[in-house]
Design a protein around this motif. Structure first.
Motif, PDB file in Angstrom:
ATOM      1  N   ILE A 103       0.824  -1.207   0.000  1.00  0.00           N
ATOM      2  CA  ILE A 103       0.000   0.000   0.000  1.00  0.00           C
ATOM      3  C   ILE A 103       0.860   1.259   0.000  1.00  0.00           C
ATOM      4  N   CYS A 104       1.914   1.251   0.801  1.00  0.00           N
ATOM      5  CA  CYS A 104       2.778   2.429   0.949  1.00  0.00           C
ATOM      6  C   CYS A 104       4.233   1.996   0.994  1.00  0.00           C
ATOM      7  N   ASP A 105       5.106   2.860   0.481  1.00  0.00           N
ATOM      8  CA  ASP A 105       6.555   2.653   0.581  1.00  0.00           C
ATOM      9  C   ASP A 105       7.182   3.897   1.191  1.00  0.00           C
ATOM     10  N   TRP A 106       8.125   3.680   2.107  1.00  0.00           N
ATOM     11  CA  TRP A 106       8.878   4.789   2.685  1.00  0.00           C
ATOM     12  C   TRP A 106      10.366   4.423   2.655  1.00  0.00           C
ATOM     13  N   GLU A 107      11.201   5.317   2.122  1.00  0.00           N
ATOM     14  CA  GLU A 107      12.640   5.048   2.092  1.00  0.00           C
ATOM     15  C   GLU A 107      13.395   6.365   2.036  1.00  0.00           C
ATOM     16  N   PHE A 108      14.547   6.435   2.648  1.00  0.00           N
ATOM     17  CA  PHE A 108      15.259   5.455   3.449  1.00  0.00           C
ATOM     18  C   PHE A 108      15.371   5.975   4.871  1.00  0.00           C
ATOM     19  N   PHE A 109      15.553   5.031   5.810  1.00  0.00           N
ATOM     20  CA  PHE A 109      15.782   5.372   7.206  1.00  0.00           C
ATOM     21  C   PHE A 109      17.166   4.858   7.608  1.00  0.00           C
ATOM     22  N   ASN A 110      17.743   5.537   8.598  1.00  0.00           N
ATOM     23  CA  ASN A 110      19.071   5.190   9.081  1.00  0.00           C
ATOM     24  C   ASN A 110      18.961   4.228  10.257  1.00  0.00           C
ATOM     25  N   LEU A 111      19.669   3.099  10.170  1.00  0.00           N
ATOM     26  CA  LEU A 111      19.661   2.136  11.269  1.00  0.00           C
ATOM     27  C   LEU A 111      21.038   1.496  11.380  1.00  0.00           C
ATOM     28  N   THR A 112      21.570   1.433  12.594  1.00  0.00           N
ATOM     29  CA  THR A 112      22.894   0.878  12.838  1.00  0.00           C
ATOM     30  C   THR A 112      22.768  -0.450  13.580  1.00  0.00           C
ATOM     31  N   ILE A 113      23.427  -1.477  13.061  1.00  0.00           N
ATOM     32  CA  ILE A 113      23.467  -2.777  13.720  1.00  0.00           C
ATOM     33  C   ILE A 113      24.811  -2.897  14.429  1.00  0.00           C
ATOM     34  N   ASP A 114      24.779  -3.146  15.741  1.00  0.00           N
ATOM     35  CA  ASP A 114      26.020  -3.196  16.515  1.00  0.00           C
ATOM     36  C   ASP A 114      26.701  -4.554  16.372  1.00  0.00           C
ATOM     37  N   ASN A 115      27.758  -4.772  17.139  1.00  0.00           N
ATOM     38  CA  ASN A 115      28.566  -5.994  16.998  1.00  0.00           C
ATOM     39  C   ASN A 115      27.840  -7.265  17.419  1.00  0.00           C
ATOM     40  N   SER A 116      26.690  -7.130  18.048  1.00  0.00           N
ATOM     41  CA  SER A 116      25.887  -8.315  18.365  1.00  0.00           C
ATOM     42  C   SER A 116      25.145  -8.826  17.141  1.00  0.00           C
ATOM     43  N   ASN A 117      25.192  -8.047  16.059  1.00  0.00           N
ATOM     44  CA  ASN A 117      24.540  -8.412  14.794  1.00  0.00           C
ATOM     45  C   ASN A 117      23.032  -8.625  14.955  1.00  0.00           C
ATOM     46  N   SER A 118      22.419  -7.833  15.807  1.00  0.00           N
ATOM     47  CA  SER A 118      20.989  -8.030  16.028  1.00  0.00           C
ATOM     48  C   SER A 118      20.282  -6.705  16.257  1.00  0.00           C
ATOM     49  N   LEU A 119      18.992  -6.717  15.979  1.00  0.00           N
ATOM     50  CA  LEU A 119      18.124  -5.613  16.355  1.00  0.00           C
ATOM     51  C   LEU A 119      16.830  -6.208  16.885  1.00  0.00           C
ATOM     52  N   TRP A 120      16.051  -5.354  17.545  1.00  0.00           N
ATOM     53  CA  TRP A 120      14.764  -5.781  18.079  1.00  0.00           C
ATOM     54  C   TRP A 120      13.651  -4.920  17.494  1.00  0.00           C
ATOM     55  N   LEU A 121      12.528  -5.553  17.259  1.00  0.00           N
ATOM     56  CA  LEU A 121      11.318  -4.832  16.901  1.00  0.00           C
ATOM     57  C   LEU A 121      10.361  -5.005  18.070  1.00  0.00           C
ATOM     58  N   LEU A 122       9.924  -3.908  18.652  1.00  0.00           N
ATOM     59  CA  LEU A 122       9.103  -4.000  19.855  1.00  0.00           C
ATOM     60  C   LEU A 122       7.954  -3.002  19.824  1.00  0.00           C
ATOM     61  N   SER A 123       6.954  -3.276  20.632  1.00  0.00           N
ATOM     62  CA  SER A 123       5.788  -2.403  20.717  1.00  0.00           C
ATOM     63  C   SER A 123       6.127  -1.151  21.512  1.00  0.00           C
ATOM     64  N   PHE A 124       5.352  -0.089  21.295  1.00  0.00           N
ATOM     65  CA  PHE A 124       5.557   1.133  22.062  1.00  0.00           C
ATOM     66  C   PHE A 124       5.347   0.880  23.557  1.00  0.00           C
ATOM     67  N   GLU A 125       4.478  -0.061  23.882  1.00  0.00           N
ATOM     68  CA  GLU A 125       4.256  -0.392  25.287  1.00  0.00           C
ATOM     69  C   GLU A 125       5.548  -0.863  25.948  1.00  0.00           C
ATOM     70  N   GLU A 126       6.329  -1.673  25.213  1.00  0.00           N
ATOM     71  CA  GLU A 126       7.615  -2.124  25.730  1.00  0.00           C
ATOM     72  C   GLU A 126       8.623  -0.985  25.792  1.00  0.00           C
ATOM     73  N   LEU A 127       8.559  -0.077  24.826  1.00  0.00           N
ATOM     74  CA  LEU A 127       9.464   1.073  24.817  1.00  0.00           C
ATOM     75  C   LEU A 127       9.199   1.990  26.011  1.00  0.00           C
ATOM     76  N   GLU A 128       7.952   2.052  26.426  1.00  0.00           N
ATOM     77  CA  GLU A 128       7.597   2.877  27.582  1.00  0.00           C
ATOM     78  C   GLU A 128       8.015   2.206  28.895  1.00  0.00           C
ATOM     79  N   ASN A 129       8.410   0.953  28.805  1.00  0.00           N
ATOM     80  CA  ASN A 129       8.921   0.232  29.978  1.00  0.00           C
ATOM     81  C   ASN A 129      10.270  -0.389  29.631  1.00  0.00           C
TER      82      ASN A 129
END
Length: 207
Positions: A87-113
């Motif tokens: 439906i929609c495309d958005w590009e580009f965003f900046n994202l850095t992956i650290d030496n753990s080679n991982s990222l997390w996707l989480l809900s705003f509820e988790e971000l607030e805690n």
């Protein structure tokens, strides 16, 4: 590979976070609170620093639902999206992956805690819910995604809608995240200024 897992948008949004980079930004700015959404609302300039450092890409103003997730990299580009339309495309965003080679996707509820210790040694933070027939299902409040390489990435996001809608009008939407290595002379988008709610507007999602 994360595919066909669903994340809850509790708090009406989700965010991609590079945890170590996120914590480095917290320490740099001497942030003690765990209520990071509230903190960002009151400290916009620091929020932009997090975005500029590639620590977070927030996806806000979502309807409360469970969203299907698809991740595409150069090593993982054989995704089956036959049941979805973009439906929609958005590009580009900046994202850095650290030496753990991982990222997390989480809900705003988790971000607030926020608590990075909750992520240690885990692959997800989940919750069990029941359908109208009392059948149990898992929804994720946070999911880990492992990359083959660390470094800076250009991220594009596509908003998806199911071609065949569910009868209860739930779980009809998803996101496709595409990652590629950082390139020169790219003007990154500010995710805080993106209208992600466009995914749900009637004139864009009608069949």
């Amino acid at each position: 590979m994360i595919e066909n897992k669903k994340i809850s948008s509790a708090g009406y949004g989700i965010a991609l976070i590079s945890p170590t980079i996120f914590e480095q930004c917290r320490k740099k700015n001497k942030i003690r609170t765990k209520k990071m959404l509230s903190y960002f609302d009151s400290n916009n300039e620091i929020f932009y620093d997090f975005i500029s450092d590639g620590a977070i890409v927030p996806i806000h103003h979502l309807i409360y639902d469970r969203y299907s997730l698809f991740f595409e990299t150069t090593e993982n580009n054989n995704l089956d999206l036959s049941k979805w339309k973009i439906i929609c495309d958005w590009e580009f965003f900046n994202l850095t992956i650290d030496n753990s080679n991982s990222l997390w996707l989480l809900s705003f509820e988790e971000l607030e805690n926020w608590n990075i210790k909750k992520l240690a040694g885990e692959e997800s933070i989940d919750n069990v819910y029941y359908d109208i027939n009392d059948n149990p299902h898992i929804e994720y409040k946070a999911i880990k995604f492992t990359f083959p390489f660390s470094g800076q990435y250009c991220l594009s996001i596509s908003g998806l809608k199911k071609k065949l809608l569910s009868k209860n009008n739930r779980e009809n939407y998803g996101f496709l995240f595409k990652f590629k290595g950082k390139e020169k002379d790219i003007d990154y988008l500010d995710p805080s200024e993106i209208n992600f709610h466009k995914l749900f507007e009637d004139d864009n999602v009608s069949d």
